[in-house]
Write a protein that holds these residues in place. Sequence first.
Motif, PDB file in Angstrom:
ATOM      1  N   GLU A   1      -1.869 -14.936  -3.233  1.00  0.00           N
ATOM      2  CA  GLU A   1      -0.816 -15.545  -4.052  1.00  0.00           C
ATOM      3  C   GLU A   1      -1.306 -16.657  -4.976  1.00  0.00           C
ATOM      4  N   GLU A   2      -0.743 -17.858  -4.758  1.00  0.00           N
ATOM      5  CA  GLU A   2      -1.018 -18.919  -5.738  1.00  0.00           C
ATOM      6  C   GLU A   2      -2.413 -19.558  -5.536  1.00  0.00           C
ATOM      7  N   ARG A   3      -3.219 -18.985  -4.612  1.00  0.00           N
ATOM      8  CA  ARG A   3      -4.563 -19.542  -4.429  1.00  0.00           C
ATOM      9  C   ARG A   3      -5.552 -19.057  -5.479  1.00  0.00           C
TER      10      ARG A   3
ATOM     11  N   LYS B   1      -2.898 -29.954  -5.433  1.00  0.00           N
ATOM     12  CA  LYS B   1      -2.163 -29.210  -4.401  1.00  0.00           C
ATOM     13  C   LYS B   1      -2.581 -29.574  -2.986  1.00  0.00           C
TER      14      LYS B   1
ATOM     15  N   SER C   1      -5.954 -17.903  -9.672  1.00  0.00           N
ATOM     16  CA  SER C   1      -5.269 -17.847 -10.962  1.00  0.00           C
ATOM     17  C   SER C   1      -6.238 -18.120 -12.096  1.00  0.00           C
TER      18      SER C   1
ATOM     19  N   TYR D   1      -5.464 -27.285  -9.068  1.00  0.00           N
ATOM     20  CA  TYR D   1      -5.705 -27.079  -7.653  1.00  0.00           C
ATOM     21  C   TYR D   1      -6.069 -28.364  -6.931  1.00  0.00           C
TER      22      TYR D   1
END
Lengths: 549, 549
Positions: free
Chosen positions: B535-537, B549, B539, B546
């Motif tokens: 997923e959002e790990r 986060k 991009s 990052y």
Amino acid sequence: MLSKYVPSVEWLKRYNGMDFKGDFIAGLIVAIMLIPQGMAYAMLAGLPPVIGLYASTIPLIIYAILGSSRQLAVGPVAMVSLLVFSGVSTLAEPGSDQFVSYALLLAFMVGVIQLVLGLFRLGFLVNFLSHAVISGFTSAAAIIIGLSQLKHLLGIELPKGANVFGLLYETMTKLGNINFYALLIGVLSIITLIIFKKYVPKIPGPLVVVVLSSLAVYYFNLDQQGLSIVGDVPQGVPSFSLPGFEWDSIISLLPVALTISFVGFMESVAVAKAIAAKEGYRINSNQELNGLGAANIVGSFFSAYPVTGGFSRSAVNYQAGARTPMAAIFTAVLIILTLLFLTDWFYYLPNTVLAAIIMVAVFQLIDVKEAKHLFKVKKIDGWTLIVTFAATLLTSIETGILVGIGFSLIVFIWRSAYPHIAELGYVEEEGIYRNLNRYPNAKTYDRTVIYRFDASLYFANIAFFEEQLAKKINEDTKKVILDFSAVNDMDAIALDELDRIIEEYDSRDVKIMIANMKGPIKDLVEKAGWAEKYEERISNLPVSRYVSK
Amino acid sequence: MLSKYVPSVEWLKRYNGMDFKGDFIAGLIVAIMLIPQGMAYAMLAGLPPVIGLYASTIPLIIYAILGSSRQLAVGPVAMVSLLVFSGVSTLAEPGSDQFVSYALLLAFMVGVIQLVLGLFRLGFLVNFLSHAVISGFTSAAAIIIGLSQLKHLLGIELPKGANVFGLLYETMTKLGNINFYALLIGVLSIITLIIFKKYVPKIPGPLVVVVLSSLAVYYFNLDQQGLSIVGDVPQGVPSFSLPGFEWDSIISLLPVALTISFVGFMESVAVAKAIAAKEGYRINSNQELNGLGAANIVGSFFSAYPVTGGFSRSAVNYQAGARTPMAAIFTAVLIILTLLFLTDWFYYLPNTVLAAIIMVAVFQLIDVKEAKHLFKVKKIDGWTLIVTFAATLLTSIETGILVGIGFSLIVFIWRSAYPHIAELGYVEEEGIYRNLNRYPNAKTYDRTVIYRFDASLYFANIAFFEEQLAKKINEDTKKVILDFSAVNDMDAIALDELDRIIEEYDSRDVKIMIANMKGPIKDLVEKAGWAEKYEERISNLPVSRYVSK
């Protein structure tokens, strides 16, 4: 210092009762598995079965002392056995004394090669074997090995050295000569092995078929019905002897020795790494080479043919609870005891059962899933697998692996010669310059081309770079900003060409600027005097600094 | 459509008086240069001198019609002549009819190979010849060619086929047999050629030495003093004939035919591109292959041995004012006239003069400056040059070029297998994440490693990637941000390994995230299901997203 070259020093210091319990049980189970396998693989190699047992003694102990894997089960394996057969059978008749003496010389040579590779720290070479190549090569070798056992399974004579299709054809023409008992016992053994493997994995299938088939031959006198059996297995442990060193034989065996060194090491290190990762320790591939090399050299003095770490036996060893290399020492001791006291028991063992054991062991190495996966993710990697597979099947096991390595490297070179390129525009929401093809609404600038080349620049792609750049530029273009964020490296050839390209565009009033230059590239162009020549036109600053200028 | 395959249609349409004047003068000058060179190179190839003149007629006209360069001067050249000699002299005695007929067959084969390469648009293959390889190879070939002429210069017999050192040794032992006149005329010719080249470039030195030496031989009857001369040159133009096609000869000549096709094309396209860049037109390398291929095929029907575009004659042609391929047609016509009316004039021309012309022509190809430059900018590229040079000198011209190509590709693979890596920190003034080694004051983040790998990920470097990553991480690390801005490509093997690496770190509570993923890489990992899995790990967003986060 000592523990660097002799890893056993480390684990022996902390050895305890828990370790002993796990190691002993694992050692016992592997020994039970190894006795029939060792004899079967020796037969595959064209050697008397007892040589396979010899190879399951001294080499295991040497590796236990020097190797860096704690669970690797060293010994005879199918792939190396096949290579021994294909290499030595051109020099001597399989099964003959001469054949055995070449096989021992080969083990010595393999050991020396591996030891030298290890001492010179060349273990990294194995990284150049792509997994696609290994998978294609292994699948093809499994088929070749399996088919090579057809003659034992059917009880017929087949010409040696024929390729896969030749073997299948010869088999067809000789279907009339099949020995019914060989076929029956062989097929029953295969079925039994598969059932035990799947439903009763706790009980070793090979032991079951060996015992049952030997009893059947003994009671029904099947050896008098033309069924071929193992026969006399000499009692006792192998004594020390030197392999026969002849210059001519060494030269003839060199190609196959190199192949075995490499393939054996590769198989070994792959399984050792997989187990080490699960257990949280690291494998030193150079120490692995030292361990395997020493095992083969010392083994060759005690009548052992080339050995390496095997996939399936190592997995069994690990699952059975092996905690240290002591497990392998237990295995070796149990096999020595077998050689001393139990060799008579193998007299009535039929060859067809050994063939069945080999076939079941190797056919599970055929990996169709991997091919499908590679084709799904990246087609060309799937093709690498197929090419290696086909080359191995159609030519020979040595040629196949070379073709695979060559093909995979050519694919890599090809990709870097024709890399992805992008013309960039500014994506305001993100504050990033992005590929206009993917972000058609990104902002572009008047008379300016922002061009990103997604590869290191070198002699083979600088012409492509120039061509593609020319396509992006029209008569109105006044400024080209090269985004160098993806240029990781540059050789002197590309540097000179780039210099010429910038000059040529200068003379046509198109100003080329370079943004996002990485440190190593900056160092390089400064060595070539670009800092004075192009001054503020080249830098490690982002594209945005050049857009405004 | 027609003009695509027959570029001459284009320039013929616009041909004018200005073109004619430039072309005629250039054509005349090249013809004067080509007559002695053609004979000299034919001698170098082991052929009667007249074959060199034949090769300077029909092939030039065919190339003028089909080639894409306007100034390239096609004809016999030194490197190709040497290759003809080395390839054919193993099959027939140099100078014999059999030798000539093999040379014509070779020209036909070279033509077919080049035409096929051109029609299949394989001209790009020449990009894989690094300039370092070309330079090393050319310098070595120049030395080999120069030394091969020693026998003519000294008027002695030397064994053919010996390597450079063998030749030098044999020359030493035969110094007593030197023909004084050959040496004198040869050395005087060399000096004259060098002086004219340097101080009177307007007057063609070869013409001067040819005329003067012929007169000297004629008046002083030097041919009766053991001085070897050209002798009878058959009058008239070559008639149409087919090369002798024999399967065995074709097979034996294939390696050298491939080498000549490739080396000839490379030499030709390099000089054609250099001139085209100055004149602002483009060379189509596939059309070049078509043009050279057709020139060699048709040439072989009219007794021509293999030809290609030459460095020095093309430069002379261009500087003398050639504007279109019509210049080459004038050259060809002048040589046909020579063959019809002037062959008697060459009777007294001494071979030592032809040797002098070859030696002066080739020794200027030895390029020490390039080697120095490469060593200064990037050592390994200098080594590529040296390795190619040494391999060519010590083995053979065909092996040398293969060794060079192999070495340069291995160097490239090696570099991408052990790329530059960097741990990054935030440079506040610039708002950029930079290498901590170069920017030690850059800001780092608690328990976080930002790691940039400066290469495409593939099977041969994924192990290195993993190793280096492990070194950056300590027990406190909780987060790893991989900056993928330099990862231009990834194969399926690296993808699977990376997946495993992320999972392994997950199980140790270290979270790996990937920033700055390029479009093609994003497409790839999405095909492998990473979008759902990670997923959002992962991009294409910058590192900064990052960090927080």
